[in-house]
Motif scaffolding. Structure first.
Motif, PDB file in Angstrom:
ATOM      1  N   TYR B  92       0.825  -1.205   0.000  1.00 38.47           N
ATOM      2  CA  TYR B  92       0.000   0.000   0.000  1.00 38.47           C
ATOM      3  C   TYR B  92       0.865   1.263   0.000  1.00 38.47           C
ATOM      4  CZ  TYR B  92      -3.670  -3.346   0.897  1.00 38.47           C
ATOM      5  OH  TYR B  92      -4.534  -4.401   0.789  1.00 38.47           O
ATOM      6  N   ALA B  94       1.608   3.825   2.042  1.00 35.40           N
ATOM      7  CA  ALA B  94       2.584   4.150   3.084  1.00 35.40           C
ATOM      8  C   ALA B  94       3.025   2.915   3.853  1.00 35.40           C
ATOM      9  CB  ALA B  94       1.996   5.176   4.050  1.00 35.40           C
ATOM     10  N   THR B  95       2.418   1.800   3.564  1.00 31.58           N
ATOM     11  CA  THR B  95       2.860   0.537   4.167  1.00 31.58           C
ATOM     12  C   THR B  95       3.183  -0.390   3.011  1.00 31.58           C
ATOM     13  OG1 THR B  95       1.531   0.899   6.123  1.00 31.58           O
ATOM     14  CG2 THR B  95       2.230  -1.343   5.722  1.00 31.58           C
ATOM     15  N   ASN B  98       8.652  -2.633   1.731  1.00 30.37           N
ATOM     16  CA  ASN B  98       9.887  -2.157   2.354  1.00 30.37           C
ATOM     17  C   ASN B  98       9.696  -1.520   3.721  1.00 30.37           C
ATOM     18  OD1 ASN B  98      10.953  -1.289  -0.928  1.00 30.37           O
ATOM     19  ND2 ASN B  98      11.590  -3.056   0.268  1.00 30.37           N
ATOM     20  N   THR B  99       8.448  -1.402   4.167  1.00 29.33           N
ATOM     21  CA  THR B  99       8.264  -0.969   5.551  1.00 29.33           C
ATOM     22  C   THR B  99       8.914  -1.999   6.480  1.00 29.33           C
ATOM     23  OG1 THR B  99       6.209   0.157   4.975  1.00 29.33           O
ATOM     24  CG2 THR B  99       6.510  -0.377   7.299  1.00 29.33           C
ATOM     25  N   CYS B 100       8.837  -3.247   6.087  1.00 28.47           N
ATOM     26  CA  CYS B 100       9.399  -4.329   6.917  1.00 28.47           C
ATOM     27  C   CYS B 100      10.530  -5.098   6.237  1.00 28.47           C
ATOM     28  CB  CYS B 100       8.306  -5.322   7.306  1.00 28.47           C
ATOM     29  SG  CYS B 100       6.966  -4.571   8.245  1.00 28.47           S
ATOM     30  N   GLN B 102      13.740  -5.469   3.907  1.00 22.36           N
ATOM     31  CA  GLN B 102      14.837  -4.692   3.318  1.00 22.36           C
ATOM     32  C   GLN B 102      15.581  -5.553   2.290  1.00 22.36           C
ATOM     33  OE1 GLN B 102      14.426  -1.638   4.041  1.00 22.36           O
ATOM     34  NE2 GLN B 102      12.971  -2.102   5.678  1.00 22.36           N
ATOM     35  N   SER B 103      16.765  -5.090   1.897  1.00 16.96           N
ATOM     36  CA  SER B 103      17.448  -5.790   0.804  1.00 16.96           C
ATOM     37  C   SER B 103      18.239  -7.022   1.260  1.00 16.96           C
ATOM     38  CB  SER B 103      18.377  -4.821   0.076  1.00 16.96           C
ATOM     39  OG  SER B 103      19.269  -4.259   1.009  1.00 16.96           O
ATOM     40  N   VAL B 111      12.670 -11.290   9.619  1.00 17.21           N
ATOM     41  CA  VAL B 111      11.969 -10.823   8.410  1.00 17.21           C
ATOM     42  C   VAL B 111      12.885 -11.066   7.207  1.00 17.21           C
ATOM     43  CG1 VAL B 111      11.029  -8.804   7.220  1.00 17.21           C
ATOM     44  CG2 VAL B 111      10.647  -9.104   9.672  1.00 17.21           C
TER      45      VAL B 111
END
Ligand code: FES
Ligand code: FES
Lengths: 159, 204
Positions: B92, B94-95, B98-100, B102-103, B111
């Protein structure tokens, strides 16, 4: 390793052995900014939400090394007592918090949402604001999010 | 704010039995250039078997949903917190993913992460398809993002998000995520050989 970033507008450099240390731990335990909370440590509750380059991030699951060169904002940098952010203003008006523990994360998530979508519908709120409040302040929170949107829009119109 | 019910379900990911276990080690790399046509087609089928054993594994299919809902874990349950495809396959406004995510995998939170973490586009829905249907979809430029065979082969053998399947990290309970049933080198060899031999999809 050394990691340099700005936090709430201030340049900051830290020396840390493990670059994978969660940003949350650095913010709370090294920089002594206790507004950002530890809830689950598993990216599940949102208590640790802050902004990295304007994006909401769950800092318990964000390695500090990724903050290199970036701009971090925590609840302490969102607004001031004299000049609160519209989200903080709306939260005060609706007396949202109960115990308060989850609230900084919710406010940071809401501020990030309003940046992307200044007039979120209930559905947008359901989709984007997926933090957890054990005191179940969700009803007041929803009102406050709509109020924050109003405040943001009227601030934009007058500026 | 629908997730209040979900915190109580801190991801405890279940171990499921390995699909397609065994039978894929100790085989020779397949050279397509020599041998009878019978040998060629049997080695091509073997390569197809290996490739599809990987592509049908949950490490792949969890992010190729047919209902726009990413799946998680060894039991492929719907992603917690009602996360869905959203905009541009990234969640979505703003969520986002990548809110949770990462690379890289995050061993502190459990996660998973890899570069370009996202759902596969809607046209690449694989969940619930047979291996033949997945292979057909993969080769169909209308559904594979306009890729040529060579580009599909590169995607399958070089893309970091695909290869993440062999380095999936630990889950929120500290358990290692299950790996695909074919070792990565053997999988890469099989995919390349299958494409080099003409990417023939055997009959079911
Ligand atoms: S403490 Fe980070 S999401 Fe719960
Ligand atoms: S106000 Fe207590 S957890 Fe949200």
């Amino acid at each position: 390793m050394k990691v340099s970033f700005t936090i709430n507008g201030q340049a900051q450099s830290i020396e840390i052995e493990d670059g994978n240390t969660p940003l949350l731990w650095v913010v709370r335990d090294m920089l002594d900014l206790k507004g950002t909370k530890f809830g689950c440590g598993k990216a599940a509750c949102g208590a640790c939400t802050l902004h990295v380059d304007g994006e909401a991030v769950r800092s318990c699951s964000y390695a500090v090394k990724f903050a290199e060169g970036k701009s971090v904002t925590t609840i302490e940098g969102l607004g001031t007592r004299e000049n609160p952010h519209p989200v903080q203003q709306a939260w005060v008006e609706h007396v949202v918090p109960q115990c308060g523990y989850c609230q900084p994360g919710f406010m940071m998530a809401t501020a990030a949402l309003l940046e992307k979508n200044p007039n979120p519908t209930d559905e947008d709120i359901d989709n984007n604001i997926i933090n957890v409040c054990r005191c179940a302040t969700y009803v007041r929170m929803r009102k406050a999010i709509h109020r924050a949107a109003e405040l943001t829009q009227s601030a934009n119109q007058t500026s | 704010m629908r997730s209040q019910k979900l915190l109580y379900v801190i991801p405890v990911l279940l171990c499921a039995s390995i699909l397609f276990a065994g039978g894929f080690t100790n085989s020779e790399p397949n050279g397509a250039a020599e041998g009878s046509s019978e040998e060629l087609s049997s080695s091509s089928e073997e390569n197809f078997d290996k490739m599809m054993a990987v592509l049908m594994h949950k490490r792949c299919v969890n992010c190729h949903p047919s209902d726009n809902i990413p799946k998680q874990g060894e039991d492929s349950h719907p992603h917690y917190f009602d996360m869905a495809r959203g905009e541009g396959n990234l969640g979505y406004q703003a969520t986002t993913c990548n809110t949770c995510h990462q690379s890289e995998n995050n061993d502190y939170s459990g996660v998973p992460g890899a570069p370009e973490w996202s759902l596969a586009p809607e046209s690449m829905k694989w969940e619930g398809l047979t291996r033949t249907e997945i292979a057909e979809s993969m080769l169909d430029p209308k559904r594979n993002g306009g890729r040529t065979h060579h580009e599909v082969m590169e995607h399958l053998t070089e893309h970091e998000l695909v290869l993440w399947a062999w380095e999936p990290g630990i889950d929120a309970a500290g358990n290692h995520r299950e790996l695909p049933p074919v070792p990565v080198e053997e999988y890469i060899e099989a995919v390349k050989a299958w494409f080099e031999a003409g990417a023939v999809i055997p009959a079911e």
